[in-house]
Motif scaffolding. Structure first.
Motif, PDB file in Angstrom:
ATOM      1  N   GLY A  55       2.506   1.633  -3.605  1.00  0.00           N
ATOM      2  CA  GLY A  55       1.645   1.936  -4.752  1.00  0.00           C
ATOM      3  C   GLY A  55       1.773   0.844  -5.801  1.00  0.00           C
ATOM      4  O   GLY A  55       2.438  -0.181  -5.581  1.00  0.00           O
ATOM      5  N   GLU A  56       1.160   1.075  -6.966  1.00  0.00           N
ATOM      6  CA  GLU A  56       1.088   0.037  -7.992  1.00  0.00           C
ATOM      7  C   GLU A  56       2.465  -0.424  -8.415  1.00  0.00           C
ATOM      8  O   GLU A  56       3.242   0.346  -8.969  1.00  0.00           O
ATOM      9  CB  GLU A  56       0.402   0.586  -9.240  1.00  0.00           C
ATOM     10  CG  GLU A  56      -0.957   1.165  -8.999  1.00  0.00           C
ATOM     11  CD  GLU A  56      -1.262   2.257 -10.008  1.00  0.00           C
ATOM     12  OE1 GLU A  56      -0.788   3.391  -9.817  1.00  0.00           O
ATOM     13  OE2 GLU A  56      -1.961   1.962 -10.984  1.00  0.00           O
ATOM     14  N   VAL A  57       2.753  -1.687  -8.191  1.00  0.00           N
ATOM     15  CA  VAL A  57       4.047  -2.242  -8.590  1.00  0.00           C
ATOM     16  C   VAL A  57       4.026  -2.488 -10.098  1.00  0.00           C
ATOM     17  O   VAL A  57       3.101  -3.112 -10.623  1.00  0.00           O
ATOM     18  CB  VAL A  57       4.336  -3.550  -7.820  1.00  0.00           C
ATOM     19  CG1 VAL A  57       5.619  -4.189  -8.312  1.00  0.00           C
ATOM     20  CG2 VAL A  57       4.422  -3.264  -6.322  1.00  0.00           C
TER      21      VAL A  57
ATOM     22  N   GLU B 131       9.443  -1.926  -8.048  1.00  0.00           N
ATOM     23  CA  GLU B 131       9.320  -0.556  -8.531  1.00  0.00           C
ATOM     24  C   GLU B 131       7.866  -0.218  -8.791  1.00  0.00           C
ATOM     25  O   GLU B 131       7.144  -0.981  -9.423  1.00  0.00           O
ATOM     26  CB  GLU B 131      10.132  -0.361  -9.817  1.00  0.00           C
ATOM     27  CG  GLU B 131      11.611  -0.641  -9.608  1.00  0.00           C
ATOM     28  CD  GLU B 131      12.466  -0.088 -10.726  1.00  0.00           C
ATOM     29  OE1 GLU B 131      12.158   1.005 -11.236  1.00  0.00           O
ATOM     30  OE2 GLU B 131      13.447  -0.754 -11.088  1.00  0.00           O
ATOM     31  N   SER B 132       7.458   0.940  -8.306  1.00  0.00           N
ATOM     32  CA  SER B 132       6.165   1.486  -8.686  1.00  0.00           C
ATOM     33  C   SER B 132       6.433   2.496  -9.797  1.00  0.00           C
ATOM     34  O   SER B 132       7.573   2.682 -10.217  1.00  0.00           O
ATOM     35  CB  SER B 132       5.492   2.150  -7.493  1.00  0.00           C
ATOM     36  OG  SER B 132       6.243   3.270  -7.095  1.00  0.00           O
ATOM     37  N   VAL B 133       5.379   3.160 -10.282  1.00  0.00           N
ATOM     38  CA  VAL B 133       5.593   4.159 -11.330  1.00  0.00           C
ATOM     39  C   VAL B 133       6.584   5.208 -10.833  1.00  0.00           C
ATOM     40  O   VAL B 133       7.481   5.629 -11.558  1.00  0.00           O
ATOM     41  CB  VAL B 133       4.257   4.809 -11.743  1.00  0.00           C
ATOM     42  CG1 VAL B 133       4.506   5.942 -12.728  1.00  0.00           C
ATOM     43  CG2 VAL B 133       3.320   3.782 -12.357  1.00  0.00           C
ATOM     44  N   LYS B 134       6.431   5.610  -9.570  1.00  0.00           N
ATOM     45  CA  LYS B 134       7.234   6.723  -9.048  1.00  0.00           C
ATOM     46  C   LYS B 134       8.514   6.309  -8.335  1.00  0.00           C
ATOM     47  O   LYS B 134       9.438   7.092  -8.266  1.00  0.00           O
ATOM     48  CB  LYS B 134       6.399   7.542  -8.041  1.00  0.00           C
ATOM     49  CG  LYS B 134       5.296   8.350  -8.625  1.00  0.00           C
ATOM     50  CD  LYS B 134       5.791   9.437  -9.547  1.00  0.00           C
ATOM     51  CE  LYS B 134       6.295  10.686  -8.859  1.00  0.00           C
ATOM     52  NZ  LYS B 134       6.689  11.688  -9.869  1.00  0.00           N
ATOM     53  N   ALA B 135       8.544   5.125  -7.731  1.00  0.00           N
ATOM     54  CA  ALA B 135       9.619   4.870  -6.774  1.00  0.00           C
ATOM     55  C   ALA B 135      10.217   3.475  -6.896  1.00  0.00           C
ATOM     56  O   ALA B 135       9.605   2.565  -7.445  1.00  0.00           O
ATOM     57  CB  ALA B 135       9.087   5.069  -5.357  1.00  0.00           C
TER      58      ALA B 135
ATOM     59  N   ASP C 145       0.832  -1.203   0.000  1.00  0.00           N
ATOM     60  CA  ASP C 145       0.000   0.000   0.000  1.00  0.00           C
ATOM     61  C   ASP C 145       0.874   1.263   0.000  1.00  0.00           C
ATOM     62  O   ASP C 145       0.588   2.243  -0.687  1.00  0.00           O
ATOM     63  CB  ASP C 145      -0.925  -0.020   1.209  1.00  0.00           C
ATOM     64  CG  ASP C 145      -1.939   1.118   1.160  1.00  0.00           C
ATOM     65  OD1 ASP C 145      -2.696   1.168   0.179  1.00  0.00           O
ATOM     66  OD2 ASP C 145      -1.949   1.955   2.079  1.00  0.00           O
ATOM     67  N   GLN C 146       1.956   1.217   0.761  1.00  0.00           N
ATOM     68  CA  GLN C 146       2.886   2.346   0.814  1.00  0.00           C
ATOM     69  C   GLN C 146       3.574   2.563  -0.541  1.00  0.00           C
ATOM     70  O   GLN C 146       3.797   3.684  -0.968  1.00  0.00           O
ATOM     71  CB  GLN C 146       3.961   2.109   1.887  1.00  0.00           C
ATOM     72  CG  GLN C 146       3.436   2.177   3.302  1.00  0.00           C
ATOM     73  CD  GLN C 146       2.966   3.574   3.648  1.00  0.00           C
ATOM     74  OE1 GLN C 146       3.713   4.534   3.574  1.00  0.00           O
ATOM     75  NE2 GLN C 146       1.687   3.700   4.018  1.00  0.00           N
TER      76      GLN C 146
END
Lengths: 128, 377
Positions: A36-38, A60-64, A33-34
């Motif tokens: 975000g979408e993997v 990796e998520s879109v951002k991180a 949840d922290q």
């Protein structure tokens, strides 16, 4: 957010389900949840030696980008190949089909692991 | 900006919280990075429309009989032929020929220009512009950022949805034009501009009018699948569209020619700040160029990762400036500075992804361009 009983947890938000000297490892509901979408998962190679508390791969998520760590020492027996095409399984079913790595355990420092109740407290503290 | 300064909120902050927005600090503001998910919001903008709060952007007005002369002096593009009601993209230039910021110049009147600048740079830009204007007659620089909220409705259905709320015929506003009108009965500057690669509008209103207009746009758009979209989707959308982000792809060390923004450099217009450096680069060629790339190997390149020309190179030759997984293309894409001789389309480069050497291929920018309807503009 219910934390399943019967699993071992780490302070870095991995879970481990042990069966004899093998274990299945993933990240927790709170961790996904922290994050975000993997969108991409980098897993270790089968046969890699891993050490408890060291980096085993990245999510990796879109951002991180976020590393995940091995909850035990041992050898990588299997990795979740489905995540190459369906990384979102980590979000959708983190304790089930979104598992990451299967290990053959050689050593575990139990003092670094938490039960469900203790992990729940950590999550409660981090979320407030 | 120091971290100890309190974060600002836009007039739409409560709307973001109510919509379940995940709030993060960005450019001195508390902003929503996402609501339901970056990919879902991204797809909504590409296929329907998304509503962004961009009230954090800066609005700086240049006024006075010598306003045009002043804008021409600080910008590398040529604004001399702009008609009232036109917007133009450009760079705000340092004497070194590098970017103070990138911005949109709107011609409001013969003696009035509106510069829309990046939120993180508003104070810096204003101080710079005021410094250039100091002691000059006939030009006034005014920072009105706190007096304007800005909503961006972007996507193929943006026109239809906004038209239901607007008093003016929006189809009359062509791309990079704007007009004054009314939205929900409130005075608004309606511009057909955006930062997503889709058709859409940026609507400037008084702060107190922003919440009712925000809610009305979402209500009106609900049946068309319009949803609020956050900074995360804004970043992936602009990167797919090959648009530079200040602080990533362009900054105070890069020139417009290095960034591949040759089209915003008009040496023919006469003198401007930084012209000498840019003219020299135009004659002699640039040493490095901003390129777009797709990953060939697995992995996602991120801002700051080293670029090598050969996997065995001891030293990197360039740097990744932006990188993400493209939700539309389902490929890992990015932009990077590479030495000019290596910048050819189709060339392979190596990106050091956390110690792993991964291949990428230079491709033509943009990664994505919308299919333009023949009936419009």
């Amino acid at each position: 957010m219910a934390v399943p009983e019967g699993l071992s947890y780490t302070r870095s938000h991995e879970w481990m389900r042990r069966e004899g000297d093998t274990a299945v490892v993933g990240i927790t509901q709170y961790a996904q949840d922290q994050l975000g979408e993997v969108v991409y998962v980098e897993l270790p190679e089968i046969g890699d030696a891993v050490e408890q508390g060291t980096e085993m791969g990245t999510l990796e998520s879109v951002k991180a980008v976020s590393e995940f760590y091995s909850p035990a020492s041992g050898e990588v027996l299997a990795v979740n190949e489905r995540l190459a095409d369906e990384p979102n399984l980590v979000n959708d079913d983190p304790y089930g089909e979104g598992w990451l790595v299967k290990l053959k355990i050689s050593a575990v420092d139990e003092t670094k692991l938490l039960d469900a109740a203790a992990y729940d407290e950590i999550v409660a503290a981090e979320s407030h | 900006m120091s971290d100890s300064q309190p974060l600002k909120r836009t007039p739409l902050f409560d709307e973001h919280v109510a919509a379940g927005g995940k709030i993060v600090p960005f450019a001195g503001f508390e902003m929503p990075v996402q609501y339901t998910g970056i990919r879902e919001e991204h797809t909504a903008v590409r296929t329907r429309a998304g509503l962004f709060d961009v009230s954090h952007m800066g609005e700086i007005f240049i006024r006075g009989p010598r306003a045009l002369e002043f804008v021409q002096r600080v910008s590398c593009n040529d604004h001399g032929k702009m008609a009232v009601g036109r917007a133009q993209y450009t760079g705000l230039m340092y004497p070194e020929g590098t970017f103070v910021d990138d911005m949109l110049v709107h011609k409001m009147a013969d003696d009035e220009y509106l510069l829309v600048v990046n939120a993180a740079n508003t104070d810096k830009d204003f101080a710079y512009l005021a410094g250039v204007a100091a002691g000059q007659e006939g030009v006034e620089v005014v920072n009105e950022s706190d007096r304007w909220a800005q909503l961006a409705l972007q996507g193929p259905v943006a026109l239809d949805v906004l038209q239901q709320l607007a008093s003016t015929d929006l189809s009359e506003i062509r791309y990079y034009r704007f007009t004054w009108g009314e939205v929900l009965g409130r005075r608004a500057l309606i511009a057909r501009t955006g930062y997503t690669g889709e058709d859409g509008f940026e609507v400037y209103v008084a702060p107190e009018d922003a919440p009712p207009i925000w809610r009305a746009m979402l209500e009106e758009g609900a049946s068309r699948g319009v949803m609020p979209a956050g900074l995360g989707a804004r970043d992936t959308l602009r990167l797919e569209a090959g648009m530079a982000l200040y602080g990533n792809d362009i900054d105070e060390t890069t020139t417009p020619l290095e960034a591949g923004l040759d089209w915003i450099v008009k040496l023919s217009k006469g003198d401007f700040i930084g012209r000498d450096v840019i003219e020299l680069q135009a004659e002699q060629g640039v040493e490095r160029k901003l390129v777009g790339f797709e990953m060939v190997d697995r992995g996602i390149a991120r801002h700051g990762y080293p670029v090598l020309l050969d996997a065995g190179d001891a030293e990197p030759s360039g740097t990744v400036t932006s990188g993400t997984l493209s939700p539309t293309l389902d490929k890992a894409i990015g932009m990077a500075y590479v030495p000019a001789p290596a910048a050819g389309i189709g060339n392979e480069i190596i990106i050091d992804i956390r110690g792993k050497m991964r291949r990428a291929r230079i491709v033509q920018l943009p990664f994505y361009s919308r299919k333009k309807k023949k009936t419009t503009v």
